[in-house]
Design an enzyme around this catalytic site. Sequence first.
Site, PDB file in Angstrom:
ATOM      1  N   HIS A   1       6.664 -29.544  25.696  1.00 43.85           N
ATOM      2  CA  HIS A   1       5.313 -29.884  26.129  1.00 43.85           C
ATOM      3  C   HIS A   1       4.226 -29.345  25.198  1.00 43.85           C
ATOM      4  CE1 HIS A   1       2.054 -30.169  29.344  1.00 43.85           C
ATOM      5  NE2 HIS A   1       2.604 -31.373  29.337  1.00 43.85           N
TER       6      HIS A   1
ATOM      7  N   LYS B   1       1.589 -28.967  22.028  1.00 42.32           N
ATOM      8  CA  LYS B   1       0.716 -29.887  21.294  1.00 42.32           C
ATOM      9  C   LYS B   1       0.052 -29.063  20.187  1.00 42.32           C
ATOM     10  CE  LYS B   1       0.183 -30.928  25.994  1.00 42.32           C
ATOM     11  NZ  LYS B   1       1.216 -31.885  26.130  1.00 42.32           N
TER      12      LYS B   1
ATOM     13  N   ASP C   1       0.040 -26.156   5.988  1.00 38.97           N
ATOM     14  CA  ASP C   1       0.236 -25.207   4.888  1.00 38.97           C
ATOM     15  C   ASP C   1       0.236 -23.745   5.329  1.00 38.97           C
ATOM     16  OD1 ASP C   1       0.508 -27.206   3.027  1.00 38.97           O
ATOM     17  OD2 ASP C   1      -1.557 -27.091   2.301  1.00 38.97           O
TER      18      ASP C   1
END
Length: 286
Positions: free
Chosen positions: A226, A228, A233
């Site tokens: 779940h 996000k 870099d």
Amino acid sequence: MKKLLLLFLLINEIIFSRVYFSTLNDLSQLVLSHLNSASDITIVAYSIDPEYLGLKTAKMASEVPVQGAFVHVSEGLLHSKFIVLDHETVIFGSANFNRSSLEEHLNNLIVFHSREIADFFEGIYDWLVHGKRPQVRLKTEEGEFFLIPAVDVEEIVLDSLWKAKRYVLLCSYAFTDEDVFATLKFLSSQGVEVYIITDEWFESSRLRELPLGTFHVLEVREPLMHHKFLVVDGKTLITGSANFTESGFHKNVEVVFKTSNREYVESFVEEFNRIWRGYFVQGVRF
């Protein structure tokens, strides 16, 4: 000497131990302990379980009907997820505030101790419930906060991606945004290593039908993935409640956090690597 050492450890806990992951930490205990010690509580989330949280009194706004304020968003979902405690502490991240999200799913939470940040999040509640105009951006020493749909976060994500020189780590429950996908394809053609962790939900995405040969992809089947977040870099982190979808970037009520703070960035890189290496989940690689 022992007292000084204890004080040093407590200070370090307050200053540095602010990022929490379900792979390492008990998110349920984290949330419950903060709620139990607070006298003023504001909660906004897609899903809230007041009984599980032991709440008798709290200001609440949710997409799923609960005691408190149920808020319907005309264009999308009320998808943001945060708690404000005593006007000075904020718990914010990818987790909803119910048993499954805190105990079973792969999620993250960040704890901020800042009245300025608390005011920003309480303003979102006042907007949702009372119609007061909210602050849509907040720049702090921690990083920047953005309120969707007032801010075009897709543009912020794309701008960060175009600066990639070495690698991109994308970890998202739902990944369907075609502009992000196209940008990643171009970056990959220029030698940037692109690593994607997504959920089984990706199988139903139109992007799944497109060539993935230049990407490194891990599809997590169990438990529910779940998160996000995006890391570029090892220098920039973008995370919050928004999935990498058209609705997540443009329609839903979401809050996204962007930072170059080394503590945050490195913590999320480590979490990505834990999942990628299969230390805590079973997945399928392409």
